[in-house]
Design an enzyme around this catalytic site. Structure first.
Site, short mmCIF file in Angstrom:
data_model
loop_
_atom_site.label_atom_id
_atom_site.label_comp_id
_atom_site.label_asym_id
_atom_site.label_seq_id
_atom_site.Cartn_x
_atom_site.Cartn_y
_atom_site.Cartn_z
N LYS A 190 0.80 -1.23 0.00
CA LYS A 190 0.00 0.00 0.00
C LYS A 190 0.83 1.28 0.00
CE LYS A 190 -3.34 -0.89 -0.67
NZ LYS A 190 -3.55 -1.43 -2.06
N HIS B 169 7.08 -7.65 -1.65
CA HIS B 169 6.83 -6.95 -0.38
C HIS B 169 7.60 -7.62 0.76
CE1 HIS B 169 3.62 -4.73 -2.25
NE2 HIS B 169 2.83 -5.77 -2.40
N SER C 130 -5.04 2.96 3.73
CA SER C 130 -5.14 2.29 2.42
C SER C 130 -5.30 0.78 2.61
CB SER C 130 -3.89 2.61 1.60
OG SER C 130 -3.96 2.02 0.33
P1 A3P Z 1 -4.96 4.76 -1.59
O1 A3P Z 1 -5.61 3.52 -1.08
O2 A3P Z 1 -4.55 5.69 -0.49
O3 A3P Z 1 -5.76 5.44 -2.65
P2 A3P Z 1 0.06 -0.42 -3.64
O4 A3P Z 1 0.20 -0.41 -5.12
O5 A3P Z 1 1.36 -0.49 -2.91
O6 A3P Z 1 -0.93 -1.43 -3.19
O7 A3P Z 1 -0.51 1.02 -3.21
C1 A3P Z 1 -1.83 1.40 -3.50
C2 A3P Z 1 -1.99 2.88 -3.24
O8 A3P Z 1 -1.32 3.61 -4.29
C3 A3P Z 1 -3.45 3.31 -3.26
O9 A3P Z 1 -3.58 4.35 -2.29
C4 A3P Z 1 -3.59 3.81 -4.70
O10 A3P Z 1 -4.66 4.70 -4.89
C5 A3P Z 1 -2.25 4.50 -4.90
N1 A3P Z 1 -1.94 4.65 -6.33
C6 A3P Z 1 -1.88 3.68 -7.27
N2 A3P Z 1 -1.62 4.21 -8.48
C7 A3P Z 1 -1.52 5.54 -8.30
C8 A3P Z 1 -1.26 6.63 -9.18
N3 A3P Z 1 -1.07 6.46 -10.49
N4 A3P Z 1 -1.21 7.87 -8.64
C9 A3P Z 1 -1.41 8.06 -7.32
N5 A3P Z 1 -1.65 7.08 -6.44
C10 A3P Z 1 -1.71 5.82 -6.93
#
Ligand code: A3P
Length: 280
Positions: free
Chosen positions: A42, A97, A127
């Site tokens: 996340k 991870h 998140s």
């Molecule tokens: P939120 O849940 O706060 O919106 P991971 O890929 O490590 O699982 O992280 C997911 C988080 O990254 C989510 O946060 C998601 O919205 C955010 N995220 C993914 N792609 C993104 C992008 N292109 N720009 C901004 N945030 C992004």
């Protein structure tokens, strides 16, 4: 309790096997040409992977629009990711991870380029609360308050955020190790992509960089069914691409939780130099 516990680390129970985690750590060979995206879940992992894919194609979206993100950059420790990496030729994009102590030991003598993406743990916790509930591959909290406690205790997928950071940040002086934050990527996406290119020794023309920015934006990723997880998550593109902002934790933390978190952060992160974490 719905986790696969491996040497004290709780991993998601579905799609993970202890013998694979052990095999990975002891025998998986990280190749010098590999590019590894590392993170505590996340923290912006998939955003970074999308950017790396687009840097690879110089902004051409064909690849990211035709192959699922987990096939472009397999998830090392998941059974299917591990399998698909076995037969993969040439430079590989790898996502993981894993905490430092469970990562393949061959990394210590490898020139593979590793990018560790970190994010304000308060936003990481919010998140994660919304994500794991919908993923349904591990224990689900009854409420935000319950999840908050679990997060502080490290009783969530991949264990303690604090320990993950301690383990990996010990590598931060290595030449083939780059630490990025979600916050800097948000604040200066172009500048941060340039930093990534420099680290990878890849040169992009300004118009190619424009394309990388365009196709890795929150809205573009949300539209792209190869990247938004909707292929396997009930056709819902808001599970991964939820809000994509910094500071959403302020909408969820109570005053007592703000204080408790600050205290824990100060205690557990005391050994790090000031200014290292952009959100503090
Ligand atoms: P939120 O849940 O706060 O919106 P991971 O890929 O490590 O699982 O992280 C997911 C988080 O990254 C989510 O946060 C998601 O919205 C955010 N995220 C993914 N792609 C993104 C992008 N292109 N720009 C901004 N945030 C992004």
């Amino acid at each position: 309790d719905d986790y696969l516990w491996f040497e004290g680390v709780p991993l998601p129970s579905l799609g993970f096997k202890p013998e694979i985690i052990r095999e990975l750590r002891d025998n998986f060979v990280v190749k010098d040409e590999d590019i590894v995206t590392l993170s505590y879940p996340k923290s912006g992992t998939n955003w970074l992977v999308e950017i790396l894919c687009l840097i690879h194609t110089k902004g051409d979206p064909k690849w990211i629009q035709s192959m699922p993100i987990w096939d472009r950059a397999p998830w090392l420790e998941a059974e299917n990711g591990f399998m698909s990496l076995q037969g993969m030729e040439g430079p590989r994009l790898i996502t993981s991870h894993l905490p430092f102590q469970l990562f393949p030991r061959s990394f210590s003598s490898s020139k593979a380029k590793v990018i560790y993406i970190i994010r304000n743990p308060r936003d990481v916790s919010v998140s994660g609360y919304f994500f794991w509930e919908k993923m349904n591959i591990c224990k689900i909290a009854k409420s935000w308050d319950e999840y908050f406690e679990w997060f502080i205790q490290g009783n969530v997928p991949y264990g303690s955020w604090f320990e993950h950071i301690h383990g990996w940040m010990s590598m931060r002086e290595r030449k083939n190790f780059l630490v990025l934050s979600y916050e800097e990527l948000k604040k200066d996406t172009r500048g941060t992509i340039e930093k990534i290119c420099k680290f990878l020794r890849k040169k992009l023309e300004p118009e190619e960089l424009d394309l990388v920015l365009k196709y890795s934006s929150f809205d573009a990723m949300k539209e792209n069914k190869m990247s938004n997880f909707s292929l396997f998550l009930r056709n819902d593109s808001t599970i991964l691409l939820r809000k994509g902002v910094t500071g959403d934790w302020k909408n969820h933390f109570s005053e007592a939780q703000v204080e408790a978190f600050n205290k824990t952060f100060r205690e557990k992160m005391a050994g790090f130099p000031p200014g290292l974490f952009p959100w503090e």
